[in-house]
Design an enzyme around this catalytic site. Structure first.
Site, PDB file in Angstrom:
ATOM      1  N   GLY A  48      18.732  43.571  25.404  1.00  0.00           N
ATOM      2  CA  GLY A  48      19.673  44.027  24.387  1.00  0.00           C
ATOM      3  C   GLY A  48      18.975  44.719  23.233  1.00  0.00           C
ATOM      4  O   GLY A  48      19.407  45.775  22.761  1.00  0.00           O
TER       5      GLY A  48
ATOM      6  N   SER B 160      16.219  40.705  11.221  1.00  0.00           N
ATOM      7  CA  SER B 160      14.884  41.213  10.859  1.00  0.00           C
ATOM      8  C   SER B 160      13.916  40.073  10.566  1.00  0.00           C
ATOM      9  O   SER B 160      12.731  40.162  10.872  1.00  0.00           O
ATOM     10  CB  SER B 160      14.978  42.136   9.648  1.00  0.00           C
ATOM     11  OG  SER B 160      15.220  43.453  10.062  1.00  0.00           O
ATOM     12  N   GLU B 161      14.448  38.983   9.969  1.00  0.00           N
ATOM     13  CA  GLU B 161      13.576  37.842   9.679  1.00  0.00           C
ATOM     14  C   GLU B 161      13.037  37.251  10.980  1.00  0.00           C
ATOM     15  O   GLU B 161      11.853  36.929  11.088  1.00  0.00           O
ATOM     16  CB  GLU B 161      14.337  36.772   8.885  1.00  0.00           C
ATOM     17  CG  GLU B 161      14.662  37.149   7.443  1.00  0.00           C
ATOM     18  CD  GLU B 161      15.825  38.137   7.315  1.00  0.00           C
ATOM     19  OE1 GLU B 161      16.541  38.370   8.313  1.00  0.00           O
ATOM     20  OE2 GLU B 161      16.014  38.683   6.218  1.00  0.00           O
TER      21      GLU B 161
ATOM     22  N   GLN C 152      23.095  59.894  -0.080  1.00  0.00           N
ATOM     23  CA  GLN C 152      22.591  60.399  -1.353  1.00  0.00           C
ATOM     24  C   GLN C 152      22.458  61.932  -1.322  1.00  0.00           C
ATOM     25  O   GLN C 152      22.847  62.606  -2.265  1.00  0.00           O
ATOM     26  CB  GLN C 152      21.227  59.740  -1.642  1.00  0.00           C
ATOM     27  CG  GLN C 152      20.814  59.803  -3.089  1.00  0.00           C
ATOM     28  CD  GLN C 152      21.737  58.970  -3.985  1.00  0.00           C
ATOM     29  OE1 GLN C 152      22.508  58.133  -3.507  1.00  0.00           O
ATOM     30  NE2 GLN C 152      21.677  59.220  -5.276  1.00  0.00           N
TER      31      GLN C 152
ATOM     32  N   ALA D 122      27.492  35.941  25.383  1.00  0.00           N
ATOM     33  CA  ALA D 122      28.037  35.021  24.377  1.00  0.00           C
ATOM     34  C   ALA D 122      27.044  33.902  24.109  1.00  0.00           C
ATOM     35  O   ALA D 122      26.964  32.927  24.865  1.00  0.00           O
ATOM     36  CB  ALA D 122      29.383  34.467  24.838  1.00  0.00           C
TER      37      ALA D 122
ATOM     38  N   GLU E 274      21.256  40.425  17.416  1.00  0.00           N
ATOM     39  CA  GLU E 274      20.186  40.502  18.434  1.00  0.00           C
ATOM     40  C   GLU E 274      18.836  40.143  17.804  1.00  0.00           C
ATOM     41  O   GLU E 274      17.820  40.759  18.082  1.00  0.00           O
ATOM     42  CB  GLU E 274      20.133  41.895  19.070  1.00  0.00           C
ATOM     43  CG  GLU E 274      21.444  42.263  19.736  1.00  0.00           C
ATOM     44  CD  GLU E 274      21.334  42.402  21.238  1.00  0.00           C
ATOM     45  OE1 GLU E 274      20.313  42.003  21.823  1.00  0.00           O
ATOM     46  OE2 GLU E 274      22.312  42.906  21.828  1.00  0.00           O
ATOM     47  N   GLY E 275      18.862  39.120  16.969  1.00  0.00           N
ATOM     48  CA  GLY E 275      17.662  38.706  16.263  1.00  0.00           C
ATOM     49  C   GLY E 275      17.558  39.459  14.959  1.00  0.00           C
ATOM     50  O   GLY E 275      17.272  40.656  14.954  1.00  0.00           O
TER      51      GLY E 275
ATOM     52  N   GLY F  73      25.668  63.572  -1.824  1.00  0.00           N
ATOM     53  CA  GLY F  73      26.363  63.322  -3.080  1.00  0.00           C
ATOM     54  C   GLY F  73      27.704  62.655  -2.833  1.00  0.00           C
ATOM     55  O   GLY F  73      27.836  61.849  -1.912  1.00  0.00           O
TER      56      GLY F  73
HETATM   57  C1  FAD Z   1      28.889  42.975  14.600  1.00  0.00           C
HETATM   58  C2  FAD Z   1      28.217  41.794  15.241  1.00  0.00           C
HETATM   59  C3  FAD Z   1      28.165  41.694  16.615  1.00  0.00           C
HETATM   60  C4  FAD Z   1      27.574  40.609  17.237  1.00  0.00           C
HETATM   61  N1  FAD Z   1      27.584  40.517  18.606  1.00  0.00           N
HETATM   62  C5  FAD Z   1      27.082  39.399  19.209  1.00  0.00           C
HETATM   63  C6  FAD Z   1      27.163  39.238  20.620  1.00  0.00           C
HETATM   64  O1  FAD Z   1      27.637  40.134  21.341  1.00  0.00           O
HETATM   65  N2  FAD Z   1      26.720  38.093  21.177  1.00  0.00           N
HETATM   66  C7  FAD Z   1      26.168  37.093  20.432  1.00  0.00           C
HETATM   67  O2  FAD Z   1      25.785  36.090  20.994  1.00  0.00           O
HETATM   68  N3  FAD Z   1      26.074  37.223  19.099  1.00  0.00           N
HETATM   69  C8  FAD Z   1      26.513  38.343  18.462  1.00  0.00           C
HETATM   70  N4  FAD Z   1      26.437  38.469  17.098  1.00  0.00           N
HETATM   71  C9  FAD Z   1      25.886  37.376  16.322  1.00  0.00           C
HETATM   72  C10 FAD Z   1      24.462  37.625  15.849  1.00  0.00           C
HETATM   73  O3  FAD Z   1      23.583  37.636  16.944  1.00  0.00           O
HETATM   74  C11 FAD Z   1      24.073  36.555  14.824  1.00  0.00           C
HETATM   75  O4  FAD Z   1      24.856  36.796  13.693  1.00  0.00           O
HETATM   76  C12 FAD Z   1      22.615  36.610  14.489  1.00  0.00           C
HETATM   77  O5  FAD Z   1      21.848  36.080  15.544  1.00  0.00           O
HETATM   78  C13 FAD Z   1      22.279  35.825  13.217  1.00  0.00           C
HETATM   79  O6  FAD Z   1      22.804  34.546  13.310  1.00  0.00           O
HETATM   80  P1  FAD Z   1      23.713  33.905  12.154  1.00  0.00           P
HETATM   81  O7  FAD Z   1      24.713  34.897  11.762  1.00  0.00           O
HETATM   82  O8  FAD Z   1      24.160  32.613  12.633  1.00  0.00           O
HETATM   83  O9  FAD Z   1      22.735  33.738  10.962  1.00  0.00           O
HETATM   84  P2  FAD Z   1      21.748  32.532  10.735  1.00  0.00           P
HETATM   85  O10 FAD Z   1      20.959  32.272  11.944  1.00  0.00           O
HETATM   86  O11 FAD Z   1      22.495  31.397  10.146  1.00  0.00           O
HETATM   87  O12 FAD Z   1      20.800  33.137   9.647  1.00  0.00           O
HETATM   88  C14 FAD Z   1      21.193  33.355   8.276  1.00  0.00           C
HETATM   89  C15 FAD Z   1      20.059  34.039   7.556  1.00  0.00           C
HETATM   90  O13 FAD Z   1      18.890  33.229   7.602  1.00  0.00           O
HETATM   91  C16 FAD Z   1      17.837  33.909   8.195  1.00  0.00           C
HETATM   92  N5  FAD Z   1      17.030  32.971   8.975  1.00  0.00           N
HETATM   93  C17 FAD Z   1      17.430  32.188   9.994  1.00  0.00           C
HETATM   94  N6  FAD Z   1      16.412  31.494  10.474  1.00  0.00           N
HETATM   95  C18 FAD Z   1      15.321  31.853   9.751  1.00  0.00           C
HETATM   96  C19 FAD Z   1      13.952  31.490   9.759  1.00  0.00           C
HETATM   97  N7  FAD Z   1      13.465  30.618  10.662  1.00  0.00           N
HETATM   98  N8  FAD Z   1      13.126  32.069   8.855  1.00  0.00           N
HETATM   99  C20 FAD Z   1      13.600  32.961   7.984  1.00  0.00           C
HETATM  100  N9  FAD Z   1      14.859  33.348   7.931  1.00  0.00           N
HETATM  101  C21 FAD Z   1      15.721  32.795   8.793  1.00  0.00           C
HETATM  102  C22 FAD Z   1      18.479  34.971   9.051  1.00  0.00           C
HETATM  103  O14 FAD Z   1      17.606  36.044   9.304  1.00  0.00           O
HETATM  104  C23 FAD Z   1      19.647  35.348   8.215  1.00  0.00           C
HETATM  105  O15 FAD Z   1      19.214  36.239   7.242  1.00  0.00           O
HETATM  106  C24 FAD Z   1      26.989  39.583  16.455  1.00  0.00           C
HETATM  107  C25 FAD Z   1      26.998  39.709  15.069  1.00  0.00           C
HETATM  108  C26 FAD Z   1      27.606  40.789  14.454  1.00  0.00           C
HETATM  109  C27 FAD Z   1      27.586  40.881  12.963  1.00  0.00           C
END
Ligand code: FAD
Lengths: 256, 404
Positions: free
Chosen positions: B244, B368-369, B338, B124, B365-366, B341
């Site tokens: 992870g 793509s950005e 695709q 968490a 888990e981080g 179909g």
């Molecule tokens: C199905 C699911 C399961 C999950 N399970 C867990 C879990 O078990 N434990 C846990 O701790 N979390 C979990 N998460 C949370 C997940 O790790 C976060 O959603 C993720 O780290 C992104 O954080 P955020 O959603 O707050 O987006 P933000 O950090 O607010 O980012 C929003 C957007 O901005 C981009 N961004 C942010 N910073 C930068 C930067 N410096 N440069 C460029 N772009 C940037 C991001 O890539 C994203 O596109 C889960 C999420 C989902 C959807």
């Protein structure tokens, strides 16, 4: 207690079988433990869980058949022995039984020998009976459940007519059917043990027998003509409507 | 160099494949539709040893190596992402991080029940106000005698409502010179007083999984439950992500394979314009791309498995594997739809579920950005792995398989 399970390696059920120069080919499809024999291993392991036993898996086959034995070890069998000999190319069920019986005698002290009901490749289902005959032990075939008690084995046979309960004194030969219970997956510990195990190979010389002469001669081999079977999907708005149409169809075709 | 799998690895692959295909595949659609986890799945994964696959036997684990963990994840996610998520959070985020950073006593007390599958763990870190920016987390842990008092909320937590333990990172020192230095990590018993938790609904995918929230209100966490030193929380959280992300990369590889297999099968059967669509070059192009992506993704995660076995830090390689595999899996699932179909658009053909599921892996888990930033950081020399007080433990077959 000692239980021997006899297993065979066969082409995977998904293999595309073809016939080339009178020989069955399965291309590069993997070889697996005969699915029915997995039930035999499961049956042996169930008895091991209940009463404690050494389970020995044996297999006649080429070197590649070690994989089937490893599967049995990974499921929980204690020992595995491969019976391999260049002279064992064309074995019929009768010949296989002769070799297996010799191996079971060499292992010694077996209380139970468990087979699957049949192999999925040659599929004669004769080997258990022939092995029992060779050993001079009773055969309890098509067992769906097994109970061991005071030196006797009692099984419920799953046969077309219903269920039949039979029992015999040990040692005995059994063949089992699926009602024995789904074969367990290999455990990680079993996998580790199996992958490190050295599986001894016994030749005919080790068994002290010569190559059995086949009683069955294979004259020709051909693929069955492909059947054109029309397939019709019955459509309808509701389940009831579909069912009604289906019943009409069945009656019209005089299937019932 | 040897790119072949050992007989042991092949058997692991086959065993996990059989479980996933035989037991889960036939029912997954139904649970995905109902948006409910398969009720027996955690218990079954425990019985099969999956929940303890890559932990030493002396801590109740199965003593398999890190590559086995990856192979298991590939097989599980080829059927459904929610199975692999269990491995990511229970084995990866929680268990392997405990193995790396826990004291002997903590490993014996906390890791053992997790490895045996008697307890479920999760990780968490994210909160309503932050995800990517780990150092910005707001949950606090205030020291009071032999306890820490936790307050705050974690969100988007996989298995939040199912787990018994959560590895939680919180702020212990609001005055730290750098925010990342003010964090500490705890293993929190989720049955403690002051904890409320629940599931989030309306997710695009992962519908047979549980993603939820955990609220901490004056939760007393014993000192013995602090993992590592005070102030090491950021580093520990990054280690958790290393573990992870590896499982996510391996799992996503399974989705590429599922897409490839379904597409080749369907393309051979489906006829359009007088021939199987497999004979149309534009379809071949899609399938060729899936195959290439599958091979690349697999090599990348195998490399990480190998590095992990050696006990090497591999944040960089893991990040590459994770980003590539998740994005490729999304492409593959999309292209597989695709190829199918209109049928591909229906849940009967699994691909739309894979597409919905895999979309999340590009965020969690981080994102793509964030992976891009990590990779650029390494490439440009702006980022280096500094030695850790607790390096990731190498796989030692003899040590790991010694009985308890
Ligand atoms: C199905 C699911 C399961 C999950 N399970 C867990 C879990 O078990 N434990 C846990 O701790 N979390 C979990 N998460 C949370 C997940 O790790 C976060 O959603 C993720 O780290 C992104 O954080 P955020 O959603 O707050 O987006 P933000 O950090 O607010 O980012 C929003 C957007 O901005 C981009 N961004 C942010 N910073 C930068 C930067 N410096 N440069 C460029 N772009 C940037 C991001 O890539 C994203 O596109 C889960 C999420 C989902 C959807």
């Amino acid at each position: 207690m000692k239980i021997v399970t006899c297993i065979k390696q066969v082409p995977d059920t998904e293999a595309k079988i073809s016939l080339e120069n009178g020989k069955v080919q399965w291309g590069d499809s993997p070889l697996v433990i005969n699915p029915f024999d997995e039930y035999a291993v499961e049956a042996a392991l169930q008895q091991k869980d209940k009463h404690g036993a050494t389970v020995v898996a044996i297999c006649i086959g080429p070197d590649s058949a070690r994989e089937a034995l490893k599967h049995a070890l990974a499921m929980g069998a204690d020992e595995a022995i491969l019976i391999s000999d260049a002279a064992l190319e064309n074995l019929d069920a009768q010949g296989a039984a002769q070799v297996l019986a010799a191996a079971i005698r060499k292992i010694g002290d077996a209380d139970l020998v468990i087979f699957g009901r049949q192999s999925i490749d040659s599929g004669t289902g004769l080997t258990p009976a022939q092995t029992a005959r060779r050993l001079g032990w009773p055969l309890l075939s098509l067992a769906g459940s097994i109970e061991l008690n005071n030196g006797r084995v009692r099984v419920e046979r799953v046969i077309e007519e219903g269920r039949q309960i039979v029992s015999a004194a040990l040692p005995a030969v059994l063949s089992v059917v699926q009602s024995i219970g789904e074969p367990r997956y290999p455990s990680f510990m079993g996998i580790r043990r199996a992958s490190r195990a050295t599986i001894p190979t016994w030749s005919l010389a080790d068994l002290g027998i010569s190559a059995p002469t086949p009683l069955v001669e294979q004259r020709a081999m051909f693929a069955p003509p492909s059947r054109e079977q029309p397939c019709e999907f019955i459509q309808g708005e509701t389940v009831t409507e579909i069912a009604e149409k289906l019943v009409e169809k069945i009656l019209a075709e005089k299937v019932l | 160099m040897d790119f072949s799998l050992s007989p042991e690895h092949q058997m692991v692959q086959k065993m996990v494949r059989e479980f996933a295909q035989k037991e889960v595949a036939p029912v997954i659609r139904e649970y995905d539709r109902k948006q409910e986890p398969i009720p027996w799945v955690l218990q079954r994964m425990g019985e099969l040893g999956l929940l303890g696959i890559s932990f030493p036997v002396r801590y109740g684990g199965q003593g398999m190596d890190y590559l086995s963990l990856g192979l298991a994840c590939e097989e599980l996610e080829a059927v459904d992402s929610t199975l692999r998520v269990v491995m990511s959070v229970h084995v990866g985020l929680c268990g392997l991080t405990l193995l790396q950073w826990g004291t002997e006593e903590q490993k014996r007390r906390f890791l053992t029940p997790l490895a045996k599958g008697e307890k479920i763990g999760c990780g968490a870190f994210s909160e309503p106000g932050m995800g990517s920016d780990v150092a910005a987390m707001r949950t606090t842990a205030r020291r009071e005698g032999d306890f820490y008092i936790l307050n705050g909320e974690k969100m988007w937590i996989s298995l939040a409502s199912k787990a018994d333990f959560a590895l939680v990172t919180a702020r212990t020192n609001p005055e730290a010179a750098r925010p990342s230095e003010g964090l500490s990590t705890f293993l929190v018993d989720l049955h403690s007083e002051g904890i409320t938790r629940g599931d989030l609904h309306g997710k695009m995918g992962m519908r047979a999984g549980s993603t939820g929230w955990i609220h901490f209100r004056d939760v007393r966490v014993p000192l013995e439950n602090r993992i590592g030193e005070e102030g090491e929380g950021f580093k520990i959280t990054m280690s958790a992500f290393d573990h992870g992300r590896y499982t996510v990369a391996a799992g996503a590889t399974g989705v590429i394979r599922a897409a490839l297999e379904a597409s080749t099968r369907y393309a051979r059967e489906r006829v359009a314009f007088g021939k199987p669509i497999a004979e149309h070059q534009l379809i071949q192009q899609k399938i060729a791309a899936m195959l290439t992506d599958y091979e690349i993704a697999r090599l990348l995660y195998w490399q990480v498995g190998w590095l992990k076995n050696l006990g090497r830090r591999c944040t960089r390689e893991t990040s590459i594997a994770k980003k590539f595999a998740t994005e490729a899996a999304f492409r593959a699932a999309n292209e597989a739809i695709q190829v199918h179909g209109a049928y591909g658009y229906m849940d009967e053909y699994d691909m739309e579920r894979h597409l919905r599921n895999i979309r999340a892996t590009i965020i969690y888990e981080g994102s793509s950005e964030i992976q891009t930033l990590i990779q650029a950081g390494y490439a440009l020399g702006m980022r280096q792995d500094k030695p850790l007080r607790c390096e990731p433990p190498a796989y030692d077959a003899e040590e790991w398989t010694k009985p308890a």
